[in-house]
Design a protein around this motif. Structure first.
Motif, short mmCIF file in Angstrom:
data_model
loop_
_atom_site.label_atom_id
_atom_site.label_comp_id
_atom_site.label_asym_id
_atom_site.label_seq_id
_atom_site.Cartn_x
_atom_site.Cartn_y
_atom_site.Cartn_z
N ARG A 606 75.24 57.34 66.57
CA ARG A 606 75.86 56.03 66.33
C ARG A 606 77.25 55.99 66.98
O ARG A 606 77.61 55.00 67.62
CB ARG A 606 75.97 55.77 64.83
N ARG A 607 78.03 57.05 66.81
CA ARG A 607 79.37 57.07 67.40
C ARG A 607 79.32 56.91 68.91
O ARG A 607 80.09 56.14 69.50
CB ARG A 607 80.09 58.38 67.05
N ARG A 608 78.41 57.61 69.56
CA ARG A 608 78.29 57.51 71.02
C ARG A 608 77.93 56.09 71.44
O ARG A 608 78.44 55.58 72.44
CB ARG A 608 77.24 58.50 71.54
N GLN A 609 77.07 55.43 70.68
CA GLN A 609 76.70 54.06 70.99
C GLN A 609 77.88 53.11 70.79
O GLN A 609 78.12 52.22 71.63
CB GLN A 609 75.51 53.63 70.13
N VAL A 610 78.62 53.30 69.72
CA VAL A 610 79.80 52.46 69.47
C VAL A 610 80.77 52.57 70.63
O VAL A 610 81.29 51.56 71.15
CB VAL A 610 80.49 52.88 68.15
#
Length: 753
Positions: A606-610
């Protein structure tokens, strides 16, 4: 030396316009007259005054003079002298990042380059006080007098901290001409008074030695009075008169003056009329010796636009070029040749020795680059309850001081008098306010004082008054310390988002010059409903999307703020670094809606996508959704509510939370072979197998997300704000602009047919 600098700067422009092939026939341009008025000042400064630790901002139209001097000092290869305004050659205006020779400050945006040394002085002092390694040195600004019309000049001059910066020296090229005319009024006295009132030392170099000697003779005082009282146009016209006409125009009824002028031969009279202080090297050197290093100094140097050229003093000489005959006459007068225009001085000549000595004096040691201490990608907290993205900023900065104190020590925040109202109060209390010297906090013992204003040299927050141009100008210079002194800072400027566009020009110019920083606009959009149209931003998402050298983020949740802020900080202070713009909101949002995965691997995904630009926040159980809603920032709440109701209507909906439209656009371009960005994020959030008609919605202009429909070539409707807002409650304002939940549902039903 002065003659050779005049020749080279003139020849550089002539070659670009008359010698180099020009197949397109478009005007190349250049400013021979504007350069000529600066030749004496720059010759005196470089060859007698500057030290290696000093920095100089050169007025834009004098860039050929800078290149000529750098060439004589061995800092510019001869092959570049014929490349002014050519692709890959010398830039139109001095550029730190694009010119092949040393340039201390990029200039070209009128007024912005002039003030840059002020903020460069602040940045140097800040670096020296906090991490060390910036040394000392004066900060010179060579300013065209017409630049003093710019408001940015006076915002900077009047800032309270500026009158403590004794290393700042401005030299005003007072040639009394603008682009198209001679300035009609004598404004020097008024300008001098304005600088004096701001606490600056004011020096004036008006007349040269020849005129000063004449003033001491019988009739000399009348001559001084006559010249002093002339309007600017009358004086300029005098320059283009014959000696007989000059005597007639100057004398009037004064017999002593008539006798004085009658005693002069024609050549002496001609030289006397032109003998202004800005072209008298000894007068300039005397002024330099008089600089008071305890406060900023401005030197008004009277000059002639086009000094030493056939176009001298003509009101339309701004972009004029010498004819071939006039150039040949100049070459003959200064002892050069049209056949070999780039010749340097003979090896054993006094001029050659001066160049060698000056080059040695100004030689700088290579900058030793320091690295920013490691910045965590994820601090590990998962916010709960209701929170705003604006408040999350202050929380993230405080968390950084605990999780990565060495990196946090390089963070410096700036505000235009809105620290408390943009939720930086806790950070300011923690790190203190930067000041050149420590000041007493008279409210330190007041129990009702929440924001403690502790001013000291090791503070990490700068307050610049209500002047956004000052804020971002300082931001740019603080963001350039990695390249000036090898000491990277992590500068963050926070201002009201509606005023980002006011600050855009100097911030953009700072990025162009290599200043890497983070600009945070908050509160944003019409979500600031009760404030009305005056405090509601419409086009700022587009500003972030379209700014080169910058990644823009508009996070929806507190954790998105943390992740994007940390990622942005990690990109600062390095040769391949980038700036960032974060658009935050004061709208409280239920943090559980973010549905942050508990599993560490899923959380990291999720962090990488954000950070990459978007993430799927709601995926319907259907094999393929009937509609995809792409929402950004504060509008994610409405998008999720609309998706729930659409499901109940038998129209299954996916919801994508967009955090960076700019990064998604780069990925879209890369997929078409027009960029080198990675494209995986498009497959992650808009996979082709789930392609469906789309509704985009944001609290800003709808075209910011309109390109998303092209990712999978689907029908789309784009909701956003295209009108000035008005005051009201949130529901009313959203409904007025058509970005409320009902409007999203109606758009989804329409686009799906």
């Amino acid at each position: 030396m002065q003659d050779r600098v005049l020749w080279l700067s003139t020849a550089i422009i002539d070659h670009a316009n008359r010698v180099r092939p020009n197949p397109s026939g478009l005007k190349v341009g250049g400013h021979q007259a504007s350069s000529a008025s600066m030749v004496s000042i720059m010759t005196a400064l470089w060859f007698s005054q500057l030290r290696a630790e000093d920095r100089v901002s050169v007025k834009p139209h004098a860039s050929p003079v800078l290149h000529a001097i750098n060439y004589l000092l061995g800092e510019l290869d001869q092959r570049y002298l014929s490349t002014l305004r050519e692709f890959g050659g010398l830039q139109s205006y001095p550029s730190r990042s694009k010119d092949p020779d040393p340039v201390d400050y990029s200039t070209g945006s009128v007024g912005i380059g002039a003030t840059a040394p002020i903020w460069g002085a602040v940045a140097r002092r800040y670096v020296e006080a906090t991490v060390g390694g910036a040394g000392t040195g004066r900060q010179y600004s060579l300013v065209g007098d017409a630049e003093l019309d710019e408001g940015a000049i006076w915002e900077a001059v009047l800032d309270p901290m500026v009158n403590e910066l004794g290393e700042v020296v401005w030299i005003v090229d007072l040639n009394r001409q603008s682009l198209d005319r001679v300035v009609p009024n004598i404004g020097a006295t008024r300008l001098q008074g304005m600088f004096d009132a701001a606490g600056w030392q004011v020096l004036t170099v008006k007349y040269g030695r020849l005129l000063q000697d004449l003033f001491d003779q019988p009739g000399g005082e009348a001559l001084r009075r006559r010249i002093d009282e002339m309007s600017n146009p009358e004086y300029q016209r005098l320059l283009r008169c014959t000696p007989a006409q000059q005597r007639e125009r100057l004398t009037g009824e004064d017999e002593q003056l008539r006798s004085l002028l009658g005693s002069l031969d024609d050549e002496t009279l001609r030289d006397a009329v032109r003998n202004l202080g800005g072209h008298d090297l000894s007068a300039l050197l005397d002024a330099f010796d008089s600089i008071d290093d305890t406060r900023p100094t401005v030197i008004f140097a009277y000059t002639l636009k086009g000094f030493g050229l056939a176009s001298e003093g003509h009101p339309q000489n701004h972009s004029s070029l010498l004819t071939a005959g006039q150039l040949a006459e100049l070459a003959d007068r200064v002892g050069t040749s049209l056949d070999d225009p780039w010749t340097r001085f003979e090896g054993d000549s006094a001029a050659a020795k001066l160049c060698t000595a000056t080059a040695a004096r100004l030689r700088r040691e290579p900058v030793v680059a320091h690295q920013v201490p490691p910045i965590p990608a994820d601090i590990g907290r998962t916010p709960s309850g209701r929170a705003t993205t604006q408040a999350a900023l202050g929380r993230a900065l405080l968390d950084l001081t605990r999780e990565a104190p060495e990196a946090a020590r390089r963070v410096v925040t700036l505000c235009p008098d809105v620290s408390s109202s943009t939720n930086l109060g806790g950070w300011v209390n923690k790190v203190g306010v930067w000041s050149p010297q420590e000041r007493i906090d008279w409210f330190a013992d007041d129990p009702e004082t929440i924001l403690h204003w502790r001013e000291r040299p090791n503070g990490q927050h700068l307050e610049l008054g209500i002047a956004e141009v000052n804020l971002v100008s300082a931001l740019g210079e603080l963001g350039a310390t990695w390249s000036r002194w090898g000491q990277p800072l992590l500068p963050i400027g926070v201002l009201y988002d509606p005023f980002v566009e006011r600050a855009l020009e100097p911030w953009s110019f700072g990025i162009y010059a290599g200043g890497q920083s983070i600009l945070i606009g908050t509160p944003s959009g019409v979500t600031l409903a009760p404030e009305g149209g005056a405090h509601q931003s419409i086009t700022t998402p587009s500003v972030g999307l379209e700014q080169p050298g910058c990644v823009t983020y508009e996070p929806a949740f507190a954790l998105d703020v943390e992740w994007t802020l940390l990622a942005s900080l990690a990109k600062l202070g390095k040769p391949d670094g980038t700036s960032a713009y974060l658009r935050l909101s004061t709208r409280p949002v239920e943090q559980s809606l973010a549905a942050v995965p508990a599993d560490p691997a899923a959380r990291e995904r999720r962090r990488r996508q954000v950070v990459a630009g978007a993430y799927p926040i709601r995926t319907t159980a259907a094999d393929r959704p009937a509609v995809t809603i792409a929402a950004m920032g504060a509008m994610v709440t409405e998008a999720l509510a609309a998706a729930e109701r659409l499901d109940a209507l038998g129209t299954p909906a996916d919801v994508v939370c967009v955090t960076s439209p700019g990064l998604l656009f780069e990925a879209t371009q890369a997929r078409a072979g027009r960029d080198t960005a990675q494209t995986w994020i498009l497959d992650a959030v808009l996979p082709a197998r789930r392609a469906a008609p789309m509704v985009t919605v944001l609290d800003g202009h709808p075209h910011s997300l309109a390109f998303l429909a092209g990712v999978n070539h689907v029908r789309a409707t784009h909701l956003g704000v295209t009108r000035f807002g008005q005051s009201g409650d949130l529901d009313s304002v959203y409904r007025y602009h058509g970005i409320d939940t009902d409007s999203i549902i109606q758009a989804a039903l329409d686009v799906t047919g």
